[in-house]
Design an enzyme around this catalytic site. Structure first.
Site, mmCIF file in Angstrom:
data_model
loop_
_atom_site.group_PDB
_atom_site.id
_atom_site.type_symbol
_atom_site.label_atom_id
_atom_site.label_comp_id
_atom_site.label_asym_id
_atom_site.label_seq_id
_atom_site.Cartn_x
_atom_site.Cartn_y
_atom_site.Cartn_z
ATOM 1 N N LYS A 77 4.409 59.564 20.248
ATOM 2 C CA LYS A 77 5.825 59.979 20.268
ATOM 3 C C LYS A 77 5.973 61.361 19.668
ATOM 4 O O LYS A 77 6.651 62.214 20.216
ATOM 5 C CB LYS A 77 6.707 59.005 19.470
ATOM 6 N N ARG A 87 12.788 63.349 35.868
ATOM 7 C CA ARG A 87 11.573 63.181 36.670
ATOM 8 C C ARG A 87 10.737 64.462 36.754
ATOM 9 O O ARG A 87 9.605 64.447 37.232
ATOM 10 C CB ARG A 87 11.949 62.750 38.092
ATOM 11 N N GLU A 92 4.391 64.157 21.926
ATOM 12 C CA GLU A 92 5.128 64.363 23.184
ATOM 13 C C GLU A 92 6.369 65.224 23.009
ATOM 14 O O GLU A 92 6.649 66.077 23.833
ATOM 15 C CB GLU A 92 5.617 63.013 23.724
ATOM 16 N N TRP A 143 8.357 68.607 39.229
ATOM 17 C CA TRP A 143 7.286 68.564 38.223
ATOM 18 C C TRP A 143 6.067 69.105 38.946
ATOM 19 O O TRP A 143 5.551 68.489 39.882
ATOM 20 C CB TRP A 143 7.044 67.130 37.758
ATOM 21 N N ASN A 187 8.354 64.681 46.991
ATOM 22 C CA ASN A 187 7.862 64.170 45.719
ATOM 23 C C ASN A 187 6.514 63.519 45.990
ATOM 24 O O ASN A 187 6.431 62.620 46.821
ATOM 25 C CB ASN A 187 8.880 63.145 45.190
ATOM 26 N N GLY A 188 5.459 63.984 45.331
ATOM 27 C CA GLY A 188 4.129 63.386 45.551
ATOM 28 C C GLY A 188 3.100 64.455 45.824
ATOM 29 O O GLY A 188 3.311 65.633 45.520
ATOM 30 N N GLU A 215 0.960 54.729 18.982
ATOM 31 C CA GLU A 215 2.236 54.990 19.656
ATOM 32 C C GLU A 215 3.094 55.966 18.833
ATOM 33 O O GLU A 215 3.732 56.861 19.386
ATOM 34 C CB GLU A 215 2.961 53.656 19.900
ATOM 35 N N HIS A 270 -14.676 57.149 8.574
ATOM 36 C CA HIS A 270 -15.794 57.481 9.468
ATOM 37 C C HIS A 270 -15.600 58.847 10.130
ATOM 38 O O HIS A 270 -16.260 59.142 11.125
ATOM 39 C CB HIS A 270 -15.955 56.393 10.533
ATOM 40 N N LYS A 293 9.040 61.692 33.638
ATOM 41 C CA LYS A 293 9.245 60.284 33.307
ATOM 42 C C LYS A 293 8.333 59.356 34.095
ATOM 43 O O LYS A 293 7.800 58.402 33.549
ATOM 44 C CB LYS A 293 10.710 59.916 33.548
ATOM 45 N N CYS A 319 9.162 64.704 40.090
ATOM 46 C CA CYS A 319 10.018 65.304 41.101
ATOM 47 C C CYS A 319 11.132 64.325 41.468
ATOM 48 O O CYS A 319 10.919 63.127 41.604
ATOM 49 C CB CYS A 319 9.297 65.701 42.374
HETATM 50 O O1 M6R Z 1 6.095 54.192 33.638
HETATM 51 P P1 M6R Z 1 4.849 53.858 32.905
HETATM 52 O O2 M6R Z 1 5.058 52.914 31.791
HETATM 53 O O3 M6R Z 1 3.753 53.374 33.821
HETATM 54 O O4 M6R Z 1 4.358 55.228 32.295
HETATM 55 C C1 M6R Z 1 3.148 55.341 31.620
HETATM 56 C C2 M6R Z 1 3.090 56.632 30.829
HETATM 57 O O5 M6R Z 1 3.158 57.731 31.702
HETATM 58 C C3 M6R Z 1 4.224 56.720 29.813
HETATM 59 O O6 M6R Z 1 4.231 55.638 28.941
HETATM 60 C C4 M6R Z 1 4.128 58.023 29.007
HETATM 61 O O7 M6R Z 1 3.029 57.979 28.159
HETATM 62 C C5 M6R Z 1 5.438 58.243 28.264
HETATM 63 N N1 M6R Z 1 5.814 59.609 28.325
HETATM 64 C C6 M6R Z 1 5.374 57.778 26.854
HETATM 65 O O8 M6R Z 1 6.452 58.161 26.073
#
Ligand code: M6R
Length: 617
Positions: free
Chosen positions: A494, A27, A497, A75, A101-102, A490, A513, A612, A2
């Site tokens: 990516k 956000r 996501e 969000w 926000n929260g 990672e 395994h 984000k 948010c």
């Molecule tokens: O701001 P942060 O690094 O604490 O965020 C952690 C995760 O929410 C963040 O890395 C998330 O997995 C991203 N969308 C990765 O691309």
């Protein structure tokens, strides 16, 4: 999670709020809304499910009507994304508007109490409960003013919030409060801005106050910014900060997406992370946060790294680095699990929290617990002055610059750079890393930005082509060994996501395994196979895949033969010491995920269901 924007001044509030919301859309982008205080002081609200563009479509007539207002991009937490659940929310009497926000954790109890008093609710949100609680206090105590009622209400709720509130009977006044979610107040010349981060007002002012935890402020052109503690109403002297952010950093600069821009920024961002810290000619690593606490690190029983998502992957690579070079035991924990499993933490532990945003609620909660138990807390954050950066005992900023694409790229490689510096620094200090090795490693680290640049130049066009073959694919495996196992995790994250393709990362040896059962001619397998890093073993893993007709996309070093001969697609990266290979290998994986997502027509910068900074647990 948010975004909030507020404004009072001489400019058109509609433009400021809408443009601000566009900058904060990273956000959250489930819904958007705006409320303006028009010339007759009446509150005009427009809100809709969808994005800021959808809001603009229904609210254009508000342009030019007000000099004070606020907006929200959401969000969703409580209640599905819908027009009704969109912010701003109005109190029952229609006079008070709020954006939030929260999460208000005890909203249900308060909602029951208010319902018994005759309040009704249009939405499923916790936020609508809070705005009605403010009205409730004003109805109950007609002698108290609007800011006092907000304070009373905030004292009744627990959870996390950043809020901005307007009241029709108090024209020209914005009341804001913060607990657990960020809020910045921009101080202009005869104007004030409110925002979840400084990006909405950076072109208007370089002066800002970051509201502290548990503080609220009453803001008006007449009386300026009056900051108080929420619990005691004690007056606080504001600390005005000079913003280092500039407009160029938060614009796309000719790239189609922020994500692509941020991938291409990595030679610079990694260099910026090292700048002033890595002094190759003098043979030193200068990091104030570590320098001042070297003995604490040296005498640590163990280091616990806590983080989420991509930052957690960086933490895993940090474990390999610190254990290899400093020989200090390291554990890496998901922040969300650590917090709730009654972990054993002592005052001999050092906890490293890694967070791009510095606002992640899971990481924050885990940190607070570790702090209570007496551990020394070290932060690795990208966002300066973020909540996590503030509660740590010491730390290092990654200095990667604002990362706006929701999928983390340059922040990840910057985190790896910091962790590498820490590992080398500690290793040198405690004698596990001899001078000759130290000197050669830091010289190589210094050249990593050039290696990244080389990878971008040589693989970009090729990956654009490779990606075309996987637009219809539904599953992917990513494999790596040693340092490149977390890099595989990672790479898979990516892809899922941003393209919504199911992808899993595994240590290459684990394949036999279980996951090997998935392999057939339809399964693409990205395998990270640099020369230095269990190469012979990886060759065997590739043979096992080949035997089952899997489609192999191999990331190998230049001149590689064995793996390349078996692979369907070969992406070459320069050879480095093993510890640097995840930084270099991650770049083509980011590009691959990016182009597959683009070809699938996905919204790369704002992937569905994500935000984000995740400020709820
Ligand atoms: O701001 P942060 O690094 O604490 O965020 C952690 C995760 O929410 C963040 O890395 C998330 O997995 C991203 N969308 C990765 O691309």
């Amino acid at each position: 999670m948010c975004g909030i924007v507020g404004y009072t001044g001489f400019q058109d509030a509609y433009d400021i709020v809408i443009n601000g919301l566009r900058r904060l859309e990273y956000r959250g982008y489930d819904s958007a809304g705006i409320v303006l205080e028009g010339s007759n002081n009446k509150l005009e609200v427009e809100k809709t499910k969808g994005k800021v563009d959808d809001l603009v479509n229904i609210s254009k007539e508000l342009k030019g009507t007000a000099k004070i207002g606020m907006g929200h991009t959401r969000w969703a937490t409580h209640g599905v994304p819908s027009d009704r659940n969109s912010h701003p929310h109005l109190s029952n009497n229609g006079k008070i508007a709020i954006v939030h926000n929260g999460i208000i954790e005890n909203y249900d109890t308060i909602k029951k109490m208010l319902s018994e008093k005759g309040f009704t609710f249009q939405s499923e949100t916790d936020t609508e409960v809070l705005v009605n609680l403010i009205q409730y206090f004003m109805d109950l105590n007609p002698e108290i003013d609007f800011p006092t009622a907000v304070r009373y209400a905030l004292n009744e709720v627990y959870g996390a919030y950043a809020i901005t509130v307007l009241h029709e009977d108090y024209p020209g006044i914005l009341v804001v409060g913060r607990l657990g979610s960020p809020l910045a107040i921009g101080i202009g010349d005869k104007e004030y801005f409110i925002a979840s981060d400084a990006s909405p007002f950076v072109e208007f002012t370089k002066e800002a106050i970051y509201l502290e935890e548990g503080h609220m402020a009453t803001i008006s052109l007449e009386n300026g910014v009056d900051i108080r503690t929420i619990t005691e109403n004690s007056k606080i002297q504001p600390e005005i900060q000079q913003l280092k952010l500039n407009l160029e950093q938060i614009e796309k600069g000719g790239y189609e997406h922020f994500m692509l821009k941020e991938i291409f920024e990595q030679p610079k961002s990694v260099h910026d992370t090292m700048r002033g810290r890595l002094l190759v000619d003098e043979g030193i690593i200068k990091m104030a946060g570590i320098w001042d606490h070297l003995e604490r690190f040296k005498n640590a029983n163990r280091i616990i790294i806590i983080a989420c998502g991509t930052s957690w992957h960086a933490g895993l690579i940090g474990e390999y680095l610190i254990e290899e070079y400093a020989r200090i035991p390291v554990e890496v924990e998901y922040a969300s699990e650590f917090r709730y499993r009654n972990p054993i933490i002592t005052d001999k532990d050092v906890v490293i929290a890694i967070s791009q945003s510095g606002e992640t609620a899971d990481t924050m909660a885990a940190l607070k617990l570790a702090k209570e138990k007496g551990a020394f807390i070290y932060g690795i954050c990208n966002v300066v002055d973020s909540s996590i950066a503030r509660i740590t005992d010491a730390g290092s900023y990654t200095h990667a610059g604002p990362e706006i694409g929701v999928a983390s790229t340059k922040a990840f490689t910057a985190q790896l750079t910091i962790l590498t510096l820490i590992a080398f620094k500690l290793g040198k200090h405690n004698g596990n890393l001899g001078n000759a090795d130290f000197m050669s490693l830091i010289a190589e680290l210094d050249a990593i930005p050039k290696r990244i640049e080389e990878v971008l130049n040589t693989t970009h066009e090729q990956i654009k082509e490779i990606a075309k073959d996987f637009v219809e694919t539904t599953n992917f495996l990513y494999l790596g060994r040693g340092y490149n196992y977390p890099a595989a995790l990672e790479g898979a994250l990516k892809l899922k996501e941003i393209s919504y393709i199911h992808a899993e990362g595994y240590p290459a040896a684990e394949m036999k395994h279980g996951p090997i059962a998935l392999i057939d001619e339809n399964m693409p397998i990205v395998i990270i196979a640099p020369k230095r890093g269990h190469y012979d073993k990886i060759v065997s893993n590739v043979q096992e895949i080949k035997a089952r007709k899997g489609k192999i996309i191999a990331v190998v070093n230049k001149g590689d033969r064995q793996v390349s001969e078996m692979a369907d697609y070969v992406i070459e990266i320069p050879e480095t010491s093993e510890c640097f290979s995840p930084i270099v290998a991650s770049v083509p994986l980011q590009l691959l995920a990016y182009y597959i997502a683009v070809y699938r027509g996905a919204n790369v910068d704002q992937p569905r269901n994500l935000a984000k900074s995740v400020t709820v647990e």
